[in-house]
Design an enzyme around this catalytic site. Structure first.
Site, PDB file in Angstrom:
ATOM      1  CE  LYS A  68     -35.278  24.394  -6.144  1.00  0.00           C
ATOM      2  NZ  LYS A  68     -34.650  24.473  -7.479  1.00  0.00           N
ATOM      3  NE  ARG A 111     -30.932  23.933  -8.849  1.00  0.00           N
ATOM      4  CZ  ARG A 111     -31.682  22.881  -9.161  1.00  0.00           C
ATOM      5  NH1 ARG A 111     -31.758  22.444 -10.410  1.00  0.00           N
ATOM      6  NH2 ARG A 111     -32.364  22.268  -8.213  1.00  0.00           N
ATOM      7  CD  GLN A 139     -34.196  26.245 -16.572  1.00  0.00           C
ATOM      8  OE1 GLN A 139     -33.027  26.544 -16.790  1.00  0.00           O
ATOM      9  NE2 GLN A 139     -34.778  26.467 -15.409  1.00  0.00           N
ATOM     10  CG  ASP A 160     -43.158  24.740 -27.393  1.00  0.00           C
ATOM     11  OD1 ASP A 160     -42.608  24.919 -26.301  1.00  0.00           O
ATOM     12  OD2 ASP A 160     -44.371  24.446 -27.505  1.00  0.00           O
ATOM     13  CB  VAL A 161     -45.738  20.517 -28.841  1.00  0.00           C
ATOM     14  CG1 VAL A 161     -44.826  19.323 -28.639  1.00  0.00           C
ATOM     15  CG2 VAL A 161     -46.087  21.175 -27.511  1.00  0.00           C
ATOM     16  N   GLY A 226     -35.477  18.659 -18.820  1.00  0.00           N
ATOM     17  CA  GLY A 226     -36.840  18.952 -18.391  1.00  0.00           C
ATOM     18  C   GLY A 226     -37.528  17.882 -17.574  1.00  0.00           C
TER      19      GLY A 226
END
Length: 330
Positions: A68, A111, A139, A160-161, A226
């Site tokens: 990949k 995945r 993601q 989220d920030v 993450g």
């Protein structure tokens, strides 16, 4: 050579397909049937991005190699193109010929989310109803779908920030949540997201913990997804101290790359002996998973190329069976 685009992959390859492919990859890895060097990470001269190469060979019934090529360029967000573009090439283990080229950004999203899906299915309490999702990047939608695929969630709270990104995400992906009968809501603070959550998934590139570990309820399952370098850190030490069972996708890779563990290890505040095993060990029954409804469980992943090869092979096999994709001779 078969070429498969994002649109083609999404037309037939489901999140459940991805979860089952990941489970197979975990088993093959843990059984020692895969050869997986650590990823090669090359930073650009101006440090604006990273180019990574992730090779693997998977034996057993698969007998296939692959690589990949994946990059991380944060500035792409302002250009309207993927921040983490990727391409996967599959190589036949008998002839050495490249047999397929698969659009890798979609494969990576599927995945990677499927890792959380598999871990949540294996480790969270079956009656989990509330989840928290930290991060709204590329993601995040797949992570949301993975959570809803394996658990009948009443509510998913998103943090989220950047408050504007929270609202945009909730608006855009509420129809997806509606399909599962799940309420998708924005959280104003990390505490609001975590309070009472049965499952927590973090998918950010933060350099510091994204929530307060003392706020995590007994019985919660946490997926750390993450962070993938020694200086990134999403999971608080308090969470690791409280967790009864800690799992990883690939012990060698996590202990080489995951700041979530490496930073507290460097401070003498976390021991790798706390890691109960890999997800493959759990699936094979070599180690126990959750031991009580009140136990906090954690799964940390940095990803490894066996997952890409096995998932790509599953995508190609299903595509050929359906007559989808373009056969091209170089």
């Amino acid at each position: 050579m078969l070429f498969l685009s994002r649109e083609q992959i999404l037309s037939f390859f489901t999140m459940r397909d991805a979860i089952e492919a990941d489970k197979k990859a975990f088993v093959l890895h843990t059984e020692g049937k895969a050869k997986v060097p650590l990823r090669i990470n090359l930073e650009t001269e101006d440090k604006s991005g990273q180019c990574m190469f992730m090779p693997a060979y998977v034996g057993g019934e698969l007998n296939m190699a692959g690589v990949k090529m994946v990059s991380f360029f944060p500035g792409n967000a302002q250009k309207g193109i993927p921040v983490v573009p990727a391409t996967v090439a599959l190589i036949d283990g008998t002839t050495g010929l490249v047999t397929a080229i698969v659009e890798g950004t979609t494969l990576t999203q599927l995945r990677t989310a499927a890792i959380s899906g598999a871990a949540t299915e294996l480790l969270s309490n079956p009656d989990s109803r509330v989840a928290a999702l930290f991060g709204t990047g590329g993601q995040a939608p797949a992570q949301l779908e993975a959570l809803m695929t394996v658990r009948s969630l009443r509510e998913v709270r998103v943090f989220d920030v950047d408050p504007g990104r929270i609202q945009n995400f909730v608006t855009k992906y509420r129809p997806l949540a509606d399909r599962f009968g799940t309420a998708l809501v924005g959280a104003k603070t990390p505490d609001e997201a975590v309070e009472g959550a049965d499952v927590i998934t973090t998918v950010t590139t933060s350099g510091k913990p994204v929530f307060d570990g003392s706020r995590v309820k007994p019985g919660c399952h946490v997926n750390g997804v993450g962070s993938y370098t020694p200086v990134m850190r999403e999971l608080p030490l308090e969470l690791l101290n409280r967790a009864g069972r800690i799992f990883v996708d690939n012990r060698e890779a996590v202990l080489a790359e995951a700041g979530d563990f490496l930073i507290p290890m460097g401070e003498g505040r976390f021991s790798p002996e706390r890691i109960a095993g890999e997800l493959g060990d759990l699936i094979l029954g070599r180690v126990p998973g959750r031991t009580s409804p009140e136990e906090i469980t954690v799964m940390k992943t940095v990803g490894f190329a066996t997952l890409d090869v096995v998932a790509a092979a599953a995508i190609v096999e299903k595509a050929r069976g359906l007559g989808i994709g373009s056969e091209i001779a170089l």
